[in-house]
Write a protein that holds these residues in place. Sequence first.
Motif, PDB file in Angstrom:
ATOM      1  N   GLU A  11       0.842  -1.186   0.000  1.00  0.00           N
ATOM      2  CA  GLU A  11       0.000   0.000   0.000  1.00  0.00           C
ATOM      3  C   GLU A  11       0.883   1.245   0.000  1.00  0.00           C
ATOM      4  OE1 GLU A  11      -3.136   0.105   2.831  1.00  0.00           O
ATOM      5  OE2 GLU A  11      -3.418  -2.049   2.712  1.00  0.00           O
ATOM      6  N   PRO A  12       0.432   2.271  -0.694  1.00  0.00           N
ATOM      7  CA  PRO A  12       1.255   3.490  -0.783  1.00  0.00           C
ATOM      8  C   PRO A  12       1.073   4.386   0.446  1.00  0.00           C
ATOM      9  CG  PRO A  12      -0.678   3.724  -2.142  1.00  0.00           C
ATOM     10  CD  PRO A  12      -0.717   2.330  -1.575  1.00  0.00           C
ATOM     11  N   ILE A  14       3.355   5.715   2.357  1.00  0.00           N
ATOM     12  CA  ILE A  14       4.329   6.815   2.384  1.00  0.00           C
ATOM     13  C   ILE A  14       3.776   7.999   1.593  1.00  0.00           C
ATOM     14  CG2 ILE A  14       6.658   7.546   1.727  1.00  0.00           C
ATOM     15  CD1 ILE A  14       6.607   5.640   4.073  1.00  0.00           C
ATOM     16  N   ALA A  15       3.178   7.740   0.453  1.00  0.00           N
ATOM     17  CA  ALA A  15       2.607   8.817  -0.357  1.00  0.00           C
ATOM     18  C   ALA A  15       1.465   9.499   0.393  1.00  0.00           C
ATOM     19  CB  ALA A  15       2.132   8.277  -1.694  1.00  0.00           C
ATOM     20  N   LEU A  16       0.656   8.703   1.073  1.00  0.00           N
ATOM     21  CA  LEU A  16      -0.463   9.263   1.835  1.00  0.00           C
ATOM     22  C   LEU A  16       0.042  10.126   2.988  1.00  0.00           C
ATOM     23  CD1 LEU A  16      -3.524   9.326   2.220  1.00  0.00           C
ATOM     24  CD2 LEU A  16      -3.280   7.338   3.710  1.00  0.00           C
ATOM     25  N   ILE A  17       1.081   9.670   3.660  1.00  0.00           N
ATOM     26  CA  ILE A  17       1.665  10.444   4.758  1.00  0.00           C
ATOM     27  C   ILE A  17       2.220  11.760   4.222  1.00  0.00           C
ATOM     28  CG2 ILE A  17       3.574  10.498   6.415  1.00  0.00           C
ATOM     29  CD1 ILE A  17       3.059   7.481   6.839  1.00  0.00           C
ATOM     30  N   ASN A  18       2.850  11.725   3.064  1.00  0.00           N
ATOM     31  CA  ASN A  18       3.400  12.951   2.470  1.00  0.00           C
ATOM     32  C   ASN A  18       2.292  13.952   2.144  1.00  0.00           C
ATOM     33  OD1 ASN A  18       6.012  12.075   2.649  1.00  0.00           O
ATOM     34  ND2 ASN A  18       6.091  11.273   0.556  1.00  0.00           N
ATOM     35  N   VAL A  19       1.177  13.477   1.612  1.00  0.00           N
ATOM     36  CA  VAL A  19       0.069  14.368   1.265  1.00  0.00           C
ATOM     37  C   VAL A  19      -0.503  15.000   2.537  1.00  0.00           C
ATOM     38  CG1 VAL A  19      -2.288  14.422   0.366  1.00  0.00           C
ATOM     39  CG2 VAL A  19      -0.495  13.223  -0.901  1.00  0.00           C
ATOM     40  N   VAL A  20      -0.706  14.194   3.571  1.00  0.00           N
ATOM     41  CA  VAL A  20      -1.244  14.721   4.830  1.00  0.00           C
ATOM     42  C   VAL A  20      -0.279  15.732   5.437  1.00  0.00           C
ATOM     43  CG1 VAL A  20      -1.879  14.098   7.188  1.00  0.00           C
ATOM     44  CG2 VAL A  20      -2.668  12.700   5.278  1.00  0.00           C
TER      45      VAL A  20
END
Length: 125
Positions: A11-12, A14-20
Amino acid sequence: MKPRRQKSKPEPTIALINVVFLMLIFFLIAGTLTQPLDSELQLVSTRDLDTAAPPDGLIIHADGRMQANGAGVVAVGAFLATQPDGPIRLIPDRALPAKTLLQIGADLRVAGAETILIVTETSLP
């Protein structure tokens, strides 16, 4: 022969954490863009404000009863006869229907009132 297991895709997160994180930074910066109040400004204090009705006001209850100077008022003509020249202050209940308020205002105009003020409650946002 055993069927091959398909590898699950990671699951991505890391990308979700970056967006948040970017959204958090954006809102922190956007919240500081408003102009602060002048440091020398002193706001009005209403803590010791007298909350009694103005002595020349016509209090209108939610059921349409009218009261002035602590006594019941039957007709607006009788109320106007006791008032000095100047603006008439209406103090309506919040639950008073607008139609009733407008009718009382019209009756005051017919009886000779020139200026009618409606007393309301205000607050800072």
